[in-house]
Design a protein around this motif. Structure first.
Motif, mmCIF file in Angstrom:
data_model
loop_
_atom_site.group_PDB
_atom_site.id
_atom_site.type_symbol
_atom_site.label_atom_id
_atom_site.label_comp_id
_atom_site.label_asym_id
_atom_site.label_seq_id
_atom_site.Cartn_x
_atom_site.Cartn_y
_atom_site.Cartn_z
ATOM 1 N N LEU A 115 0.817 -1.211 0.000
ATOM 2 C CA LEU A 115 0.000 0.000 0.000
ATOM 3 C C LEU A 115 0.857 1.270 0.000
ATOM 4 O O LEU A 115 0.342 2.377 0.147
ATOM 5 N N THR A 116 2.163 1.130 -0.186
ATOM 6 C CA THR A 116 3.044 2.296 -0.107
ATOM 7 C C THR A 116 2.803 3.298 -1.236
ATOM 8 O O THR A 116 3.236 4.444 -1.142
ATOM 9 N N TYR A 117 2.114 2.879 -2.303
ATOM 10 C CA TYR A 117 1.815 3.815 -3.399
ATOM 11 C C TYR A 117 0.837 4.898 -2.966
ATOM 12 O O TYR A 117 0.763 5.970 -3.569
ATOM 13 N N PHE A 118 0.083 4.630 -1.898
ATOM 14 C CA PHE A 118 -0.985 5.558 -1.509
ATOM 15 C C PHE A 118 -0.400 6.750 -0.755
ATOM 16 O O PHE A 118 0.266 6.593 0.265
ATOM 17 N N ASP A 119 -0.648 7.936 -1.277
ATOM 18 C CA ASP A 119 -0.221 9.171 -0.620
ATOM 19 C C ASP A 119 -1.085 10.322 -1.146
ATOM 20 O O ASP A 119 -2.076 10.098 -1.863
ATOM 21 N N ASN A 120 -0.715 11.539 -0.797
ATOM 22 C CA ASN A 120 -1.499 12.696 -1.212
ATOM 23 C C ASN A 120 -1.544 12.832 -2.734
ATOM 24 O O ASN A 120 -2.585 13.194 -3.310
ATOM 25 N N ALA A 121 -0.422 12.540 -3.410
ATOM 26 C CA ALA A 121 -0.383 12.652 -4.876
ATOM 27 C C ALA A 121 -1.346 11.667 -5.514
ATOM 28 O O ALA A 121 -2.064 12.008 -6.475
ATOM 29 N N TYR A 122 -1.376 10.434 -5.001
ATOM 30 C CA TYR A 122 -2.266 9.417 -5.552
ATOM 31 C C TYR A 122 -3.731 9.842 -5.393
ATOM 32 O O TYR A 122 -4.518 9.783 -6.343
ATOM 33 N N LEU A 123 -4.081 10.277 -4.168
ATOM 34 C CA LEU A 123 -5.469 10.668 -3.931
ATOM 35 C C LEU A 123 -5.835 11.903 -4.750
ATOM 36 O O LEU A 123 -6.953 12.016 -5.260
ATOM 37 N N SER A 124 -4.891 12.839 -4.913
ATOM 38 C CA SER A 124 -5.150 14.044 -5.708
ATOM 39 C C SER A 124 -5.475 13.694 -7.150
ATOM 40 O O SER A 124 -6.345 14.312 -7.773
ATOM 41 N N ALA A 125 -4.776 12.699 -7.701
ATOM 42 C CA ALA A 125 -5.071 12.279 -9.076
ATOM 43 C C ALA A 125 -6.494 11.760 -9.187
ATOM 44 O O ALA A 125 -7.203 12.065 -10.164
ATOM 45 N N LYS A 126 -6.938 11.002 -8.198
ATOM 46 C CA LYS A 126 -8.309 10.488 -8.225
ATOM 47 C C LYS A 126 -9.322 11.622 -8.117
ATOM 48 O O LYS A 126 -10.365 11.611 -8.779
ATOM 49 N N PHE A 127 -9.018 12.609 -7.265
ATOM 50 C CA PHE A 127 -9.900 13.772 -7.161
ATOM 51 C C PHE A 127 -9.948 14.531 -8.493
ATOM 52 O O PHE A 127 -11.004 15.004 -8.919
ATOM 53 N N ALA A 128 -8.795 14.643 -9.143
ATOM 54 C CA ALA A 128 -8.739 15.357 -10.420
ATOM 55 C C ALA A 128 -9.593 14.663 -11.471
ATOM 56 O O ALA A 128 -10.345 15.311 -12.219
ATOM 57 N N HIS A 129 -9.482 13.347 -11.566
ATOM 58 C CA HIS A 129 -10.317 12.590 -12.501
ATOM 59 C C HIS A 129 -11.798 12.833 -12.217
ATOM 60 O O HIS A 129 -12.608 13.007 -13.137
ATOM 61 N N THR A 130 -12.130 12.823 -10.933
ATOM 62 C CA THR A 130 -13.537 12.967 -10.539
ATOM 63 C C THR A 130 -14.076 14.341 -10.927
ATOM 64 O O THR A 130 -15.148 14.443 -11.550
ATOM 65 N N PHE A 131 -13.360 15.398 -10.566
ATOM 66 C CA PHE A 131 -13.838 16.743 -10.899
ATOM 67 C C PHE A 131 -13.857 16.963 -12.413
ATOM 68 O O PHE A 131 -14.779 17.605 -12.940
ATOM 69 N N ARG A 132 -12.867 16.456 -13.112
ATOM 70 C CA ARG A 132 -12.866 16.628 -14.572
ATOM 71 C C ARG A 132 -14.095 15.975 -15.190
ATOM 72 O O ARG A 132 -14.758 16.556 -16.051
#
Length: 293
Positions: free
Chosen positions: A175-192
């Protein structure tokens, strides 16, 4: 072996050096005989099931990354069953989250939401807030794709709430891939995909603050940023960022990377006569990325 395959996949993409044949051969020749060995104790078998689940997930991601969706789904289903046999709620939630991600990419929006909801239930049992945040934002993205903003924002709030309790470096090694950058990308996809490119741009820029070793993810997130700029009709910035992503794609063998770049091209199609867009299309064509006719 799983850690090695995962590291290569993240850095070079699923198409590097016959990754699929190498990993599947290792599964067949080494892992399957171990799984069929009935002499091991229950504790040993559970540990082995967990390790095999992780490897099946990596093979599923590799297949998905080279455009073989059916094979990717099969390996993820096997990974889910192994995680359940291991009695590992965290791994089970991770596999369900991966299935949601695959479904969203393949435009199975209802399945994406269903898998995310199942991941959320299992993540809650695991007690890992990182998984709870990930599953919630995947649900939000599914709702965005279904044009359901109220459900989307509710899930985003849940993701934010879980992330506030996240301690970096906590959780299992996978689970080490999970961080603020990872979650931000998901938020970006969602808002887009909600049609809110300004908010999406802000999160896309945050997503670029990622750790080293995730070159494929950096390509994805750079293309994502370009798409948010294209949606705002900021042609100069969109074309420059997209051109950077095209250069990155030469070092990462990923069908998904090409799909994200092609999506940027489609978003710029209304301005296809602009010289900057024409120049970008020429670079995409040279890199093997399809552009709008």
């Amino acid at each position: 072996m799983t850690a090695t395959f995962r590291r290569l996949d993240n850095r070079y993409g699923g198409g590097h050096s016959q990754a699929t044949s190498t990993t599947t051969r290792y599964l067949t020749s080494t892992v399957t005989p171990m799984l069929n060995d009935t002499t091991k104790s229950l504790a040993e078998r559970e540990e082995l099931y967990g390790a095999a689940a992780e490897l099946h997930q990596v093979v599923g991601w590799i297949a998905y990354d080279i455009g073989n969706a059916g094979e990717g789904q099969r390996y993820l289903r096997d990974a889910l069953k192994l995680a359940q046999d291991a009695g590992d709620d965290a791994l089970e939630a991770e596999m369900l989250a991966a299935m949601s991600h695959h479904a969203a990419f393949n435009k199975a929006h209802g399945v994406a939401v269903d898998m995310a909801l199942a991941a959320r239930r299992t993540a809650k049992r695991s007690g890992l807030v990182a998984l709870q945040a990930e599953a919630a934002v995947l649900e939000a993205h599914g709702h965005a794709l279904q044009a359901n903003p109220s459900a989307c924002f509710a899930a985003l709030r849940d993701a934010e709430s879980a992330f506030e309790r996240f301690v970096p470096g906590s959780g299992p090694t996978w689970l080490t891939y999970f961080d603020n950058a990872y979650l931000s990308a998901k938020f970006a996809h969602t808002f887009r995909d909600l049609g809110r490119p300004v908010e999406a741009e802000r999160f896309a820029r945050q997503s670029l603050g990622m750790s080293d070793g995730y070159e494929r993810g950096r390509l994805f997130n750079t293309a994502l940023l370009a798409s948010t700029l294209a949606d705002q009709n900021r042609l100069d910035e969109a074309c420059k960022v997209a051109a950077t992503a095209v250069k990155m794609s030469k070092h990462v063998r990923s069908v998904r990377g090409g799909a994200y770049l092609a999506d940027v091209g489609r978003r710029l199609a209304v301005n296809r006569s602009d010289r900057r867009v024409r120049s970008l299309y020429a670079q995409m064509t040279a890199a093997g990325v399809p552009t709008p006719v």
